[in-house]
Design an enzyme around this catalytic site. Structure first.
Site, PDB file in Angstrom:
ATOM      1  N   ARG A  14      30.153  54.442  37.502  1.00 35.12           N
ATOM      2  CA  ARG A  14      31.225  55.699  36.722  1.00 35.12           C
ATOM      3  C   ARG A  14      30.394  56.750  37.037  1.00 35.12           C
ATOM      4  O   ARG A  14      30.759  58.174  37.710  1.00 35.12           O
ATOM      5  CB  ARG A  14      30.994  55.236  35.015  1.00 35.12           C
ATOM      6  CG  ARG A  14      33.157  56.519  34.656  1.00 35.12           C
ATOM      7  CD  ARG A  14      32.619  58.126  34.529  1.00 35.12           C
ATOM      8  NE  ARG A  14      31.638  58.177  33.565  1.00 35.12           N
ATOM      9  CZ  ARG A  14      30.765  58.725  32.616  1.00 35.12           C
ATOM     10  NH1 ARG A  14      31.123  60.168  33.424  1.00 35.12           N
ATOM     11  NH2 ARG A  14      30.116  59.129  32.193  1.00 35.12           N
ATOM     12  N   ASP A  15      29.119  56.812  36.018  1.00 36.05           N
ATOM     13  CA  ASP A  15      28.260  58.424  35.533  1.00 36.05           C
ATOM     14  C   ASP A  15      27.132  58.265  37.032  1.00 36.05           C
ATOM     15  O   ASP A  15      27.632  59.549  37.591  1.00 36.05           O
ATOM     16  CB  ASP A  15      27.367  58.525  35.180  1.00 36.05           C
ATOM     17  CG  ASP A  15      27.535  59.910  34.427  1.00 36.05           C
ATOM     18  OD1 ASP A  15      28.201  61.007  35.140  1.00 36.05           O
ATOM     19  OD2 ASP A  15      27.100  60.163  33.325  1.00 36.05           O
ATOM     20  N   TYR A 142      32.889  59.300  23.316  1.00 30.01           N
ATOM     21  CA  TYR A 142      32.567  60.405  24.359  1.00 30.01           C
ATOM     22  C   TYR A 142      33.038  61.864  23.418  1.00 30.01           C
ATOM     23  O   TYR A 142      33.459  62.079  23.415  1.00 30.01           O
ATOM     24  CB  TYR A 142      32.499  60.630  25.424  1.00 30.01           C
ATOM     25  CG  TYR A 142      31.432  59.638  26.257  1.00 30.01           C
ATOM     26  CD1 TYR A 142      30.468  60.099  26.583  1.00 30.01           C
ATOM     27  CD2 TYR A 142      32.632  58.478  27.058  1.00 30.01           C
ATOM     28  CE1 TYR A 142      29.826  58.618  27.787  1.00 30.01           C
ATOM     29  CE2 TYR A 142      31.530  57.850  28.494  1.00 30.01           C
ATOM     30  CZ  TYR A 142      30.666  57.589  28.165  1.00 30.01           C
ATOM     31  OH  TYR A 142      29.913  57.213  29.128  1.00 30.01           O
ATOM     32  N   GLU A 144      32.066  65.318  25.270  1.00 29.92           N
ATOM     33  CA  GLU A 144      31.645  65.434  25.059  1.00 29.92           C
ATOM     34  C   GLU A 144      30.837  66.969  25.365  1.00 29.92           C
ATOM     35  O   GLU A 144      31.292  67.611  24.250  1.00 29.92           O
ATOM     36  CB  GLU A 144      32.416  66.070  26.922  1.00 29.92           C
ATOM     37  CG  GLU A 144      31.118  66.038  28.037  1.00 29.92           C
ATOM     38  CD  GLU A 144      33.026  66.850  28.702  1.00 29.92           C
ATOM     39  OE1 GLU A 144      33.832  66.970  28.590  1.00 29.92           O
ATOM     40  OE2 GLU A 144      32.276  67.110  29.909  1.00 29.92           O
ATOM     41  N   HIS A 205      23.461  59.402  25.843  1.00 29.04           N
ATOM     42  CA  HIS A 205      23.389  59.476  26.912  1.00 29.04           C
ATOM     43  C   HIS A 205      22.822  60.586  27.607  1.00 29.04           C
ATOM     44  O   HIS A 205      22.999  61.891  26.805  1.00 29.04           O
ATOM     45  CB  HIS A 205      25.234  59.718  27.124  1.00 29.04           C
ATOM     46  CG  HIS A 205      25.562  59.975  28.684  1.00 29.04           C
ATOM     47  ND1 HIS A 205      26.333  58.793  29.063  1.00 29.04           N
ATOM     48  CD2 HIS A 205      25.305  60.950  29.432  1.00 29.04           C
ATOM     49  CE1 HIS A 205      26.529  59.625  30.559  1.00 29.04           C
ATOM     50  NE2 HIS A 205      25.843  60.503  30.602  1.00 29.04           N
ATOM     51  N   HIS A 207      20.944  62.943  30.454  1.00 30.59           N
ATOM     52  CA  HIS A 207      20.218  63.388  31.994  1.00 30.59           C
ATOM     53  C   HIS A 207      19.373  64.016  32.558  1.00 30.59           C
ATOM     54  O   HIS A 207      18.681  64.580  31.752  1.00 30.59           O
ATOM     55  CB  HIS A 207      21.805  64.247  32.514  1.00 30.59           C
ATOM     56  CG  HIS A 207      23.156  63.578  32.538  1.00 30.59           C
ATOM     57  ND1 HIS A 207      24.001  63.656  33.798  1.00 30.59           N
ATOM     58  CD2 HIS A 207      23.976  63.456  31.422  1.00 30.59           C
ATOM     59  CE1 HIS A 207      24.479  63.242  33.836  1.00 30.59           C
ATOM     60  NE2 HIS A 207      25.224  62.997  31.996  1.00 30.59           N
TER      61      HIS A 207
HETATM   62  C1  LIG Z   1      30.874  63.584  31.277  1.00 30.64           C
HETATM   63  C2  LIG Z   1      31.468  63.518  32.336  1.00 30.64           C
HETATM   64  O1  LIG Z   1      30.645  63.083  33.646  1.00 30.64           O
HETATM   65  S1  LIG Z   1      33.056  63.136  32.493  1.00 30.64           S
HETATM   66  C3  LIG Z   1      33.788  62.377  34.368  1.00 30.64           C
HETATM   67  C4  LIG Z   1      34.920  62.511  33.539  1.00 30.64           C
HETATM   68  N1  LIG Z   1      35.295  62.014  34.895  1.00 30.64           N
HETATM   69  C5  LIG Z   1      36.351  62.678  36.106  1.00 30.64           C
HETATM   70  O2  LIG Z   1      36.598  63.639  36.044  1.00 30.64           O
HETATM   71  C6  LIG Z   1      36.487  61.533  36.652  1.00 30.64           C
HETATM   72  C7  LIG Z   1      37.358  62.494  38.412  1.00 30.64           C
HETATM   73  N2  LIG Z   1      38.391  62.578  37.834  1.00 30.64           N
HETATM   74  C8  LIG Z   1      39.091  62.817  38.256  1.00 30.64           C
HETATM   75  O3  LIG Z   1      39.693  61.889  39.252  1.00 30.64           O
HETATM   76  C9  LIG Z   1      40.477  63.757  38.389  1.00 30.64           C
HETATM   77  O4  LIG Z   1      39.955  65.407  37.607  1.00 30.64           O
HETATM   78  C10 LIG Z   1      41.271  63.585  37.184  1.00 30.64           C
HETATM   79  C11 LIG Z   1      42.189  62.018  37.682  1.00 30.64           C
HETATM   80  C12 LIG Z   1      40.754  62.889  36.296  1.00 30.64           C
HETATM   81  C13 LIG Z   1      42.402  64.733  36.194  1.00 30.64           C
HETATM   82  O5  LIG Z   1      42.896  65.089  37.951  1.00 30.64           O
HETATM   83  P1  LIG Z   1      43.838  66.343  37.625  1.00 30.64           P
HETATM   84  O6  LIG Z   1      45.385  66.442  36.673  1.00 30.64           O
HETATM   85  O7  LIG Z   1      44.579  66.431  39.036  1.00 30.64           O
HETATM   86  O8  LIG Z   1      42.883  67.719  36.473  1.00 30.64           O
HETATM   87  P2  LIG Z   1      41.781  68.274  37.497  1.00 30.64           P
HETATM   88  O9  LIG Z   1      41.061  67.803  38.127  1.00 30.64           O
HETATM   89  O10 LIG Z   1      41.926  69.973  37.192  1.00 30.64           O
HETATM   90  O11 LIG Z   1      40.752  67.936  35.584  1.00 30.64           O
HETATM   91  C14 LIG Z   1      40.998  69.354  34.691  1.00 30.64           C
HETATM   92  C15 LIG Z   1      42.245  68.694  33.484  1.00 30.64           C
HETATM   93  O12 LIG Z   1      41.868  67.460  32.819  1.00 30.64           O
HETATM   94  C16 LIG Z   1      41.601  68.375  31.096  1.00 30.64           C
HETATM   95  N3  LIG Z   1      40.902  67.471  30.365  1.00 30.64           N
HETATM   96  C17 LIG Z   1      39.451  67.910  30.488  1.00 30.64           C
HETATM   97  N4  LIG Z   1      38.509  67.072  30.225  1.00 30.64           N
HETATM   98  C18 LIG Z   1      39.778  66.684  29.184  1.00 30.64           C
HETATM   99  C19 LIG Z   1      39.735  65.487  28.294  1.00 30.64           C
HETATM  100  N5  LIG Z   1      38.436  65.236  27.496  1.00 30.64           N
HETATM  101  N6  LIG Z   1      41.153  64.437  28.022  1.00 30.64           N
HETATM  102  C20 LIG Z   1      41.587  65.018  28.679  1.00 30.64           C
HETATM  103  N7  LIG Z   1      41.831  66.333  29.904  1.00 30.64           N
HETATM  104  C21 LIG Z   1      40.854  67.169  30.094  1.00 30.64           C
HETATM  105  C22 LIG Z   1      41.788  70.071  31.519  1.00 30.64           C
HETATM  106  O13 LIG Z   1      41.313  70.574  29.719  1.00 30.64           O
HETATM  107  C23 LIG Z   1      42.112  70.313  32.258  1.00 30.64           C
HETATM  108  O14 LIG Z   1      43.706  70.259  32.722  1.00 30.64           O
HETATM  109  P3  LIG Z   1      44.964  71.675  32.713  1.00 30.64           P
HETATM  110  O15 LIG Z   1      45.016  71.343  34.826  1.00 30.64           O
HETATM  111  O16 LIG Z   1      46.077  71.202  32.239  1.00 30.64           O
HETATM  112  O17 LIG Z   1      44.202  72.785  32.736  1.00 30.64           O
END
Ligand SMILES: CC(=O)SCCNC(=O)CCNC(=O)[C@H](O)C(C)(C)COP(=O)(O)OP(=O)(O)OC[C@H]1O[C@@H](n2cnc3c(N)ncnc32)[C@H](O)[C@@H]1OP(=O)(O)O
Length: 506
Positions: A14-15, A142, A144, A205, A207
């Protein structure tokens, strides 16, 4: 003092996959997952973020299918979002049973990214956890940006923890999301939290943005953390996460009151597999798993290893399924060569050893990589010289340019007398031979004819250090071969020629 067991959660899939440019295929993810749980024996693995893509869905499905059959399903985790159950449905369809719910651990993130108040956020989380529970999904959570939360909005973090105390959450996961903590802060923050909630399981966790991932993880454990998130080869977004290999080694060597399940012996195999699948090369100096980290280069170190293992530490390569090596090059001494000879089952007397060492140093000086496999060729080249050295090639200039004939100026000594000549030829070596012929004419000697000239990389020698030239000569009385070995093709031919000159003058 009783020992404390620390859980290791691997998040390479994942990460680790958040390393820029890395994307594992579904079958690669399954292979890595199996190795992590069956061979490396980490306690848990985080394999994907929910909702990411169809490919990711398939990958999770493959892993959960295997994990269910192998009784590992409760060790397989998926990162989910606070999204009214969309992530939960995604992971349920993919067959997963444990969610790592991503929530906001700093007021800053909550306010500016989710645009929610703490109470709204807690209500959403409560709803999510209760939905998960109703569907048989276990929740870890988590926080974050927790590290910045502790620095800038501590009140919010503790309000959050207080809320979580009443929730059916299995583990609270504290990420230093941006890798900004120092080791002392890591200790202080975790201690403060663990003192207040001694019965809650906290994962830490870390980095590596300041290269402090391992140090912070270790301080976190000392302060009371119950689990660590690590990745193979330290893969992860930006500078990556705390690397599995060195963190495990430090725990085993420096935290005597801590036990872990992870199996050191499997680290190298898993690291190499992840390197291959990810395409992210392990730096040669990466602790534990890098190509060079168990190689002694300096002659003094190799010598000390022969004398009561003076340059050994607890970090023995065999622990990790690796072997100590002794590099051959300009900093080699007799001891390095001896160690390599032992591996090849070869023995040399002191004089021969000195000559071979000298030759390796000469090659090393030209920045050539000399390998153990090159040694037999170097030995036979050096020990070939069974004659008295009457002729020495002192200096030469070889020119090669477009539109002009190759030419040579060569200086040699024959039995103490110096000669210098210039000649042209069809090629550099031909010009060299023509200059020699002029010199030997003065000595009223005719050089043997060159009847064959073969150049090759010595078979079995897998370095690019060596080039072997074997020349067949024919004089009135006999036909004979001489060989030369060098990193440069023409130089190796000149060495073979020098040997011929010594044979005909002896
Ligand atoms: C600490 C970390 O490393 S966290 C890693 C998290 N994993 C990822 O991001 C995986 C890869 N991400 C993705 O494939 C995509 O970002 C998805 C599928 C998760 C979401 O995609 P999209 O719907 O296109 O949104 P986008 O990528 O712009 O993400 C931002 C949205 O997520 C929201 N968001 C951020 N954190 C969270 C959370 N913890 N829970 C819910 N929503 C969240 C933001 O507010 C934003 O929402 P908005 O568009 O209403 O303002």
């Amino acid at each position: 003092m009783s020992k404390k067991h620390i859980e290791i959660m691997d998040t390479t899939l994942r990460d680790g996959e958040q390393t820029s440019g890395v994307s594992f295929s579904a079958s690669e993810k399954l292979t890595i997952a199996k190795l992590l749980l069956e061979e490396l024996k980490v306690d848990r693995i985080e394999i994907a973020s929910a909702r990411v893509s169809e490919g990711e869905f398939q990958a999770v499905k493959n892993i959960t299918h295997w994990a269910k059959e192998s009784n590992y399903l409760n060790k397989v985790e998926v990162l989910t979002f606070v999204d009214n159950g969309v992530s939960i449905n995604w992971m349920i369809e993919a067959g997963a049973k444990v969610q790592n719910l991503l929530t906001k651990g700093s007021l800053n993130h909550l306010t500016y990214q989710l645009k929610k108040t703490p109470n709204q956020h807690f209500a959403d989380i409560k709803e999510n956890i209760s939905l998960a529970q109703s569907k048989g999904i276990e929740t870890n959570i988590y926080l974050e940006d927790w590290s910045n939360g502790m620095r800038n909005s501590k009140e919010y973090v503790f309000e959050f923890l207080e809320f979580l105390a009443s929730q059916p959450v299995k583990r609270v996961m504290l990420p230093d999301t941006l890798g900004v903590l120092t080791p002392s802060e890591s200790f202080e923050f975790i201690k403060e939290i663990k003192d207040k909630y001694p019965n809650t399981h906290f994962d830490f966790h870390t980095h590596n943005d300041y290269d402090l991932g391992v140090s912070n993880a270790i301080e976190g454990i000392k302060a009371g953390a119950d689990g660590l998130h690590l990745t193979i080869n330290g893969m992860g977004e930006r500078a990556g996460n705390a690397p599995m290999a060195s963190t495990i080694a430090v725990i085993n060597d420096y935290l005597p009151n801590v036990t872990i399940n992870a199996n050191e012996k499997a680290l190298y195999t898993v690291s190499k597999l992840v390197e291959n699948f990810s395409g992210v090369l392990i730096p040669a100096n990466k602790p534990i798993v890098g190509a060079n980290v168990f190689t002694q280069t300096a002659g003094i170190h190799a010598d000390g290893d022969n004398k009561n293992n003076l340059y050994f530490s607890d970090l023995m390569p065999e622990r990790f399924g690796r072997k100590r090596q002794y590099a051959l090059g300009k900093s080699s001494g007799k001891a390095n060569i001896q160690k390599n000879l032992q591996e090849l089952g070869l023995q040399l007397n002191d004089d021969a050893l000195k000559k071979v060492t000298q030759r390796i140093i000469e090659l090393g000086d030209k920045k050539q990589v000399v390998t153990k496999e090159d040694l037999p060729y170097i030995i036979s080249d050096v020990l070939d010289r069974t004659y008295e050295e009457k002729v020495t090639v002192n200096n030469y200039v070889l020119t090669h340019s477009k539109g002009l004939k190759p030419s040579t100026t060569v200086s040699i000594t024959i039995e103490g007398e110096m000669f210098e000549e210039h000649a042209q030829g069809d090629g550099q070596f031909d010009a060299f031979m023509n200059a020699l012929r002029k010199i030997f004419k003065k000595k009223k000697m005719i050089l043997p004819a060159l009847i064959d000239y073969a150049v090759r990389i010595p078979p079995g020698s897998n370095s690019d250090a060596l080039c072997e030239t074997i020349i067949t000569w024919k004089s009135d009385t006999k036909e004979f071969k001489t060989r030369g070995l060098d990193s440069d093709q023409t130089v190796s031919a000149i060495i073979a020629t020098e040997k011929m000159l010594n044979i005909i003058t002896n």
